[in-house]
Design a protein around this motif. Structure first.
Motif, short mmCIF file in Angstrom:
data_model
loop_
_atom_site.label_atom_id
_atom_site.label_comp_id
_atom_site.label_asym_id
_atom_site.label_seq_id
_atom_site.Cartn_x
_atom_site.Cartn_y
_atom_site.Cartn_z
N PRO A 69 0.83 -1.20 0.00
CA PRO A 69 0.00 0.00 0.00
C PRO A 69 0.86 1.26 0.00
O PRO A 69 2.02 1.23 0.42
N TRP A 70 0.29 2.36 -0.49
CA TRP A 70 0.95 3.65 -0.42
C TRP A 70 -0.10 4.72 -0.14
O TRP A 70 -1.28 4.53 -0.43
N GLU A 71 0.34 5.82 0.44
CA GLU A 71 -0.57 6.94 0.72
C GLU A 71 0.24 8.23 0.75
O GLU A 71 1.33 8.27 1.31
N ASN A 72 -0.30 9.27 0.14
CA ASN A 72 0.31 10.59 0.16
C ASN A 72 -0.49 11.45 1.14
O ASN A 72 -1.60 11.87 0.82
N PRO A 73 0.04 11.74 2.32
CA PRO A 73 -0.71 12.51 3.31
C PRO A 73 -1.00 13.95 2.86
O PRO A 73 -1.96 14.56 3.32
#
Length: 135
Positions: A69-73
């Motif tokens: 998974p990846w996420e850009n805050p």
């Protein structure tokens, strides 16, 4: 971290693989993303940096049938990266692999396709990441 992301995104590779999901040429890297980045709902360069890092991580781990998974805050965009098929040899002898990444930001959902080749110390360098097209 910034230097790592810049290094991962700056590599170049020329592969010829007819059944590959991601063709490696300059038009894919610059043209596809340069036009898409300004489109509402399209990944930003910052989003793509997080996706590239996740792709490098999942390929480096080498776990069979795994996703990262990846996420850009900063933008709220998120997704996951999944390696496709087995590794293959590029014309220059390097080991490469294709991957597919999901992209979700608000109501916008899409897929990205990419390719990476093994670099020094077992790490994978991402060479292309662009909007996925069925082919």
């Amino acid at each position: 971290m910034t230097l790592i992301l810049i290094g991962l995104g700056s590599g170049g590779c020329s592969l010829s693989r007819p059944d590959s999901y991601a063709k490696m040429n300059a038009a894919d890297v610059t043209g596809a993303l340069g036009k898409q980045a300004a489109t509402p709902g399209a990944p930003t360069e910052s989003d793509l940096a997080f996706a590239r890092t996740a792709a490098s991580d999942v390929l480096t781990k080498g776990d069979k049938d795994s996703s990262q998974p990846w996420e850009n805050p900063e933008t709220g965009a998120r997704g996951s990266v999944t390696p496709l098929s087995q590794a293959y040899s590029a014309e220059d002898g390097r080991t490469c692999r294709d991957f597919l990444a999901s992209y979700v930001n608000g109501r916008a959902e899409s897929w990205l396709q990419g390719a990476a080749c093994k670099a020094g110390q077992g790490r994978w360098e991402i060479h292309t990441i662009k909007p996925w097209t069925k082919g």
